[in-house]
Design a protein around this motif. Structure first.
Motif, PDB file in Angstrom:
ATOM      1  N   VAL A  63      -2.225   7.223   3.769  1.00 45.51           N
ATOM      2  CA  VAL A  63      -1.628   5.880   3.736  1.00 45.51           C
ATOM      3  C   VAL A  63      -0.164   5.943   4.142  1.00 45.51           C
ATOM      4  O   VAL A  63       0.330   5.118   4.925  1.00 45.51           O
ATOM      5  CB  VAL A  63      -1.773   5.252   2.331  1.00 45.51           C
ATOM      6  N   SER A  73      -7.596  -3.200  -0.154  1.00 43.82           N
ATOM      7  CA  SER A  73      -7.619  -1.739  -0.098  1.00 43.82           C
ATOM      8  C   SER A  73      -8.930  -1.115  -0.563  1.00 43.82           C
ATOM      9  O   SER A  73      -8.926  -0.201  -1.406  1.00 43.82           O
ATOM     10  CB  SER A  73      -6.454  -1.180  -0.928  1.00 43.82           C
ATOM     11  N   ARG A 132       0.829  -1.203   0.000  1.00 43.50           N
ATOM     12  CA  ARG A 132       0.000   0.000   0.000  1.00 43.50           C
ATOM     13  C   ARG A 132       0.869   1.261   0.000  1.00 43.50           C
ATOM     14  O   ARG A 132       0.562   2.243  -0.683  1.00 43.50           O
ATOM     15  CB  ARG A 132      -0.931  -0.014   1.228  1.00 43.50           C
TER      16      ARG A 132
END
Length: 338
Positions: A328, A268, A125
């Protein structure tokens, strides 16, 4: 001499019936073969009615204890009121008082369901966020599927009911009464679709590609200019029907390949802004606990709700991507609030 048993439920019913017929307590005692004093005591207690409940003085909560409760509620998500107060060493507080205090500083919520993130997921991510940090997200088409049922999500049929009013009757059906699979996309301030997947069709790599051909490509993408097609980036998640070699090769033949096909990190859903669009649509179609009687009716409701979503709402979602990427990275790959 042994003590006789208390009056049974059957005997009490007979006493009431005999009294209604005009029988005296002495006659009732003879009919039931019970002591006259027992019959008289039951009649007297019945005539007095229930004793009023004596309200006990409630324990007062100090300002210091309130601060302790607030800190404990923040540290113990989803805990019961009893557990929160016990952790603060506050005893003797009834449940009604505990809940009234907590309502001023907290809400009753269900745990959010999300895929678990391991170390590899978090690293991917972060890598994804770094890769697309300088991307012009107004050129990205965000896509996904959503399933809507006739009954809506569990727990959505709750709300305030006025005093003296009865709650409306709600149908009970297995699996929410069945549902419709919907596909859509958003880009900049434009909504693509929604398109309905044919009932009974399970989306594998072949049916997914055929579906895109019949809907997205024929009804929307083909009408766009060459410059638009050149700059557009197609986003899809890692569902097996999306990420298969067959689907990837098929999209490549359509000109969607390499940098034009966005890579997607695992687990996600919080990074895809179209998930927020699904929430907007579901809140609209299931408001006030609404249910549907047919798949066509729920599909019509989805189309109507989608039409009511204006371009500014969609633009707000697509423009949120820069902030999501920064979140993130700040959370080192962890989940972000949507």
């Amino acid at each position: 001499m042994g003590q006789k048993k208390d009056l049974t439920g059957s005997e009490k019913s007979k006493i009431v019936r005999y009294l209604a017929e005009g029988c005296s307590s002495l006659k009732i005692a003879k009919l039931l073969k019970r002591d006259h004093r027992t019959i008289k005591r039951f009649i007297q207690n019945s005539q007095q009615g229930r004793k009023k409940r004596v309200e006990k003085p409630r324990r007062k909560i100090t300002a210091h204890e309130l601060r302790k409760v607030k800190r404990a509620a923040a540290k113990m998500p989803l805990a019961t009121s009893l557990a929160i107060f016990q952790s603060c060493n506050i005893t003797g507080v009834p449940k009604s008082t505990r809940c009234a205090i907590l309502r001023d500083m907290a809400k009753v919520r269900k745990a959010e369901r999300r895929p678990p993130l391991n170390k590899t997921h978090k690293l991917k991510r972060q890598d994804w966020a770094k890769k697309y940090l300088k991307t012009d997200f107004s050129k990205v088409l965000w896509t996904d599927e959503m399933r809507v049922s006739l009954d809506g999500p569990d727990g959505w049929a709750r709300g305030w009911i006025g005093k003296g009013q009865r709650a409306p009757v709600r149908l009970r059906r297995q699996q929410g009464g069945g549902g419709v699979l919907v596909w859509a996309g958003i880009i900049k301030d434009d909504l693509v679709g929604p398109f309905r997947v044919e009932d009974g069709v399970k989306l594998n790599f072949q049916s997914y590609c055929q579906f895109l051909e019949d809907t997205f490509f024929k009804q929307w993408y083909r009408k766009k200019s060459a410059s638009f097609k050149k700059n557009m980036i197609f986003m899809q998640d890692n569902a097996p029907s999306h990420a298969s070699k067959y689907s990837t090769a098929w999209l490549a033949r359509k000109g969607i390949k390499e940098e034009k096909l966005m890579t997607w990190p695992p687990c996600s859903p919080d990074l895809n802004p179209i998930e927020n669009l699904w929430s907007i649509i579901k809140c609209e179609i299931y408001k006030e606990g609404k249910q549907y009687t047919s798949l066509n009716s729920v599909w019509e409701a989805v189309v109507a709700a989608a039409r009511n979503v204006d371009g500014e709402q969609i633009k707000t979602l697509t423009e949120s991507m820069d902030g999501r990427l920064l979140s993130v990275l700040a959370k080192k790959g962890g989940y972000i609030g949507r």
